[in-house]
Scaffold this motif. Structure first.
Motif, PDB file in Angstrom:
ATOM      1  N   GLN A  54     -73.761 -56.786 -12.516  1.00 22.28           N
ATOM      2  CA  GLN A  54     -73.659 -57.088 -11.081  1.00 22.28           C
ATOM      3  C   GLN A  54     -74.269 -55.965 -10.231  1.00 22.28           C
ATOM      4  N   PHE A  55     -75.362 -55.363 -10.725  1.00 18.97           N
ATOM      5  CA  PHE A  55     -75.957 -54.186 -10.087  1.00 18.97           C
ATOM      6  C   PHE A  55     -76.369 -54.428  -8.642  1.00 18.97           C
ATOM      7  N   LEU A  56     -76.898 -55.598  -8.327  1.00 18.54           N
ATOM      8  CA  LEU A  56     -77.325 -55.844  -6.951  1.00 18.54           C
ATOM      9  C   LEU A  56     -76.119 -55.968  -6.019  1.00 18.54           C
ATOM     10  N   THR A  57     -75.123 -56.691  -6.451  1.00 15.65           N
ATOM     11  CA  THR A  57     -73.892 -56.830  -5.661  1.00 15.65           C
ATOM     12  C   THR A  57     -73.230 -55.468  -5.464  1.00 15.65           C
ATOM     13  N   LYS A  58     -73.132 -54.707  -6.529  1.00 12.56           N
ATOM     14  CA  LYS A  58     -72.476 -53.393  -6.450  1.00 12.56           C
ATOM     15  C   LYS A  58     -73.261 -52.431  -5.561  1.00 12.56           C
ATOM     16  N   GLY A  59     -74.586 -52.529  -5.582  1.00 11.04           N
ATOM     17  CA  GLY A  59     -75.402 -51.666  -4.719  1.00 11.04           C
ATOM     18  C   GLY A  59     -75.094 -51.902  -3.254  1.00 11.04           C
ATOM     19  N   PHE A  60     -74.980 -53.172  -2.864  1.00 12.76           N
ATOM     20  CA  PHE A  60     -74.661 -53.478  -1.472  1.00 12.76           C
ATOM     21  C   PHE A  60     -73.196 -53.195  -1.155  1.00 12.76           C
ATOM     22  N   ASP A  61     -72.310 -53.341  -2.136  1.00 11.71           N
ATOM     23  CA  ASP A  61     -70.912 -52.958  -1.923  1.00 11.71           C
ATOM     24  C   ASP A  61     -70.808 -51.464  -1.622  1.00 11.71           C
ATOM     25  N   GLN A  62     -71.639 -50.662  -2.301  1.00  8.17           N
ATOM     26  CA  GLN A  62     -71.623 -49.207  -2.087  1.00  8.17           C
ATOM     27  C   GLN A  62     -71.987 -48.827  -0.665  1.00  8.17           C
TER      28      GLN A  62
END
Length: 145
Positions: free
Chosen positions: A117-125
């Motif tokens: 879920q790297f893209l989701t986690k990047g925006f969550d960050q």
């Protein structure tokens, strides 16, 4: 006033949306699995202005991107085992052995910093920073004008 409103709805907002997308994409890039670099090099940012609405998309064009993004990451850190070849006999007689695929025998699955879920986690960050990113983007645009 109308001229300012049009400018805010146009180029300024597009620049602000791009700033958010680029920050989120940069955070995601640090967690994107890299093997051959095809996935990470397929990254894109798209901005569309439609009337007084500006939208943006951030993603990857590699055809397997969604599968990697949604993968559970259970193989993370495990060696890329060579799965071998099929047997050379069938009920119809001899056949050429074929590689099973899936394992190159080189390196590990995913890399140490990769995350499912790297893209989701990047925006969550960056979610908490979005107001600041937008403010800075609008201010930077004012300084350029």
């Amino acid at each position: 006033m109308r001229k300012l409103q049009a400018e805010i709805q146009g180029r300024r907002t597009e620049a602000a949306v791009y700033a958010v997308l680029s920050q989120g994409g940069a955070a995601a890039a640090t967690m994107t699995p890299v093997d051959t670099s095809t996935l990470i090099n397929s990254h894109f940012v798209e901005i569309k202005a439609d009337g007084n609405k500006v939208t943006g998309r951030n993603g990857y064009t590699a055809r397997y991107a969604a599968a990697v993004h949604d993968a559970p990451g259970t193989l993370k850190g495990q060696p890329r085992t060579d799965f071998g070849r099929t047997g050379n006999q069938s009920e119809y007689g001899p056949m050429r052995p074929v590689a099973f695929g899936g394992g190159t025998g080189v390196g590990d699955y995913w890399d140490p910093n990769a995350e499912p879920q790297f893209l989701t986690k990047g925006f969550d960050q960056i979610a908490a920073d979005v107001p600041r990113i937008l403010r800075n983007a609008y201010r930077a645009f004012d300084r350029r004008s």
